[in-house]
Design a protein around this motif. Structure first.
Motif, mmCIF file in Angstrom:
data_model
loop_
_atom_site.group_PDB
_atom_site.id
_atom_site.type_symbol
_atom_site.label_atom_id
_atom_site.label_comp_id
_atom_site.label_asym_id
_atom_site.label_seq_id
_atom_site.Cartn_x
_atom_site.Cartn_y
_atom_site.Cartn_z
ATOM 1 N N UNK A 94 34.429 40.702 35.552
ATOM 2 C CA UNK A 94 33.919 41.429 34.402
ATOM 3 C C UNK A 94 32.904 42.504 34.695
ATOM 4 N N UNK A 95 32.703 42.834 35.973
ATOM 5 C CA UNK A 95 31.757 43.888 36.328
ATOM 6 C C UNK A 95 32.456 45.245 36.388
ATOM 7 N N UNK A 96 31.684 46.296 36.246
ATOM 8 C CA UNK A 96 32.154 47.664 36.467
ATOM 9 C C UNK A 96 31.770 48.025 37.900
ATOM 10 N N UNK A 97 32.647 47.696 38.844
ATOM 11 C CA UNK A 97 32.311 47.785 40.266
ATOM 12 C C UNK A 97 32.768 49.107 40.873
ATOM 13 N N UNK A 98 31.886 49.696 41.683
ATOM 14 C CA UNK A 98 32.145 50.975 42.335
ATOM 15 C C UNK A 98 31.877 50.868 43.833
ATOM 16 N N UNK A 99 32.575 51.683 44.619
ATOM 17 C CA UNK A 99 32.266 51.826 46.027
ATOM 18 C C UNK A 99 31.189 52.873 46.217
ATOM 19 N N UNK A 100 30.858 53.155 47.464
ATOM 20 C CA UNK A 100 29.819 54.164 47.684
ATOM 21 C C UNK A 100 30.395 55.581 47.730
ATOM 22 N N UNK A 101 31.715 55.710 47.969
ATOM 23 C CA UNK A 101 32.444 56.966 47.850
ATOM 24 C C UNK A 101 31.995 58.029 48.845
ATOM 25 N N UNK A 148 29.585 35.818 44.145
ATOM 26 C CA UNK A 148 29.767 35.690 42.698
ATOM 27 C C UNK A 148 28.878 34.588 42.130
ATOM 28 N N UNK A 149 28.744 33.491 42.868
ATOM 29 C CA UNK A 149 27.873 32.399 42.416
ATOM 30 C C UNK A 149 26.417 32.879 42.331
ATOM 31 N N UNK A 150 25.990 33.601 43.348
ATOM 32 C CA UNK A 150 24.618 34.124 43.359
ATOM 33 C C UNK A 150 24.398 35.074 42.177
ATOM 34 N N UNK A 204 34.939 35.012 33.843
ATOM 35 C CA UNK A 204 34.216 36.285 33.733
ATOM 36 C C UNK A 204 32.802 36.111 33.176
ATOM 37 N N UNK A 205 31.857 36.811 33.800
ATOM 38 C CA UNK A 205 30.474 36.766 33.343
ATOM 39 C C UNK A 205 29.778 38.118 33.507
ATOM 40 N N UNK A 206 30.501 39.124 34.035
ATOM 41 C CA UNK A 206 29.878 40.402 34.349
ATOM 42 C C UNK A 206 29.476 41.237 33.157
#
Length: 227
Positions: free
Chosen positions: A64-71, A219-221, A33-35
């Motif tokens: 570790x990110x707070x990821x969302x879709x476009x909904x 994720x690497x980028x 995790x790095x988000x």
């Protein structure tokens, strides 16, 4: 180098459809995790919805990110009302989290990401486009006829004033592939000065956010860009 990818390469794209359809049921790609809770919005490509980006978003959350879709359901084109709601969501998420948002746009979704970053650079940390035709001839792809059939405007006359080819003032990364069967590679890579960084990956267009290797590359980028 002009024109859309050859039809034989376009036909190969459909081999990736099972990966897209199964995305919500696939285990995330896991990395250390790095988000650190950073907010991310992932915008799907044309004729796809948040279901198509489920693997990528699950992998972002695992990192570790707070990821969302476009909904906004299925992305069928540049619809002013949908873009306005996405714009509002971007600003609200940035305000709620207290930090700018990472925008990841797949194909057509990348054009929206670049436009939103032009409008609200203060709300954006990074723009990452995946096979997005933001540069050059808007008809140098194998989807423009479908786009025009679904929308009340020409593919090169979208209902917004911004030029997606203009680099936003925030950090901008363009991912492209020579194996892309939908978008001409030079349109997704862009010209000098249109992005801060241009990265080639060995995946088909439909694999850019659905193949596990492509997700690992994203994720690497992000780790390199965000630290």
């Amino acid at each position: 180098m002009t024109g859309a990818p050859p039809r034989w390469r376009w036909a190969l794209e459909f081999l990736a459809l099972p990966k897209i359809h199964a995305a919500p049921f696939r285990a995330p790609v896991r990395v250390a995790p790095f988000g650190r809770g950073r907010p991310v919005i992932v915008i799907p490509g044309m004729m796809s919805a948040d279901r198509a980006t489920a693997l990528l978003r699950a992998s972002l959350k695992a990192a570790g990110f707070d990821a969302h879709g476009w909904e906004e359901g299925m992305n069928t084109g540049a619809r002013p009302a949908e873009i306005a709601r996405l714009e509002q969501r971007l600003c609200q998420l940035a305000a709620h989290s207290g930090e700018p948002v990472v925008l990841i746009g797949w194909s057509l979704g990348g054009l929206f990401a670049r436009v939103l970053a032009q409008r609200h650079p203060e709300a954006c940390r990074l723009v990452l486009t995946l096979g997005s035709p933001f540069s050059g001839d808007r008809r140098a792809n194998n989807a423009w006829r479908l786009y025009e059939a679904l929308n009340n405007h020409k593919v090169d006359e979208p209902p917004f004033a911004e030029d997606p080819g203009a680099k936003p003032s925030v950090r901008t990364v363009a991912v492209w592939s020579a194996r892309d069967g939908i978008v001409a590679p030079h349109c997704a890579a862009g010209e000098a000065g249109q992005s801060d960084r241009v990265i080639e990956v060995p995946y088909k267009h439909f694999e850019l956010a659905s193949a596990r290797g492509a997700v690992a590359e994203i994720l690497r980028i992000l780790r390199e860009e965000l630290g």
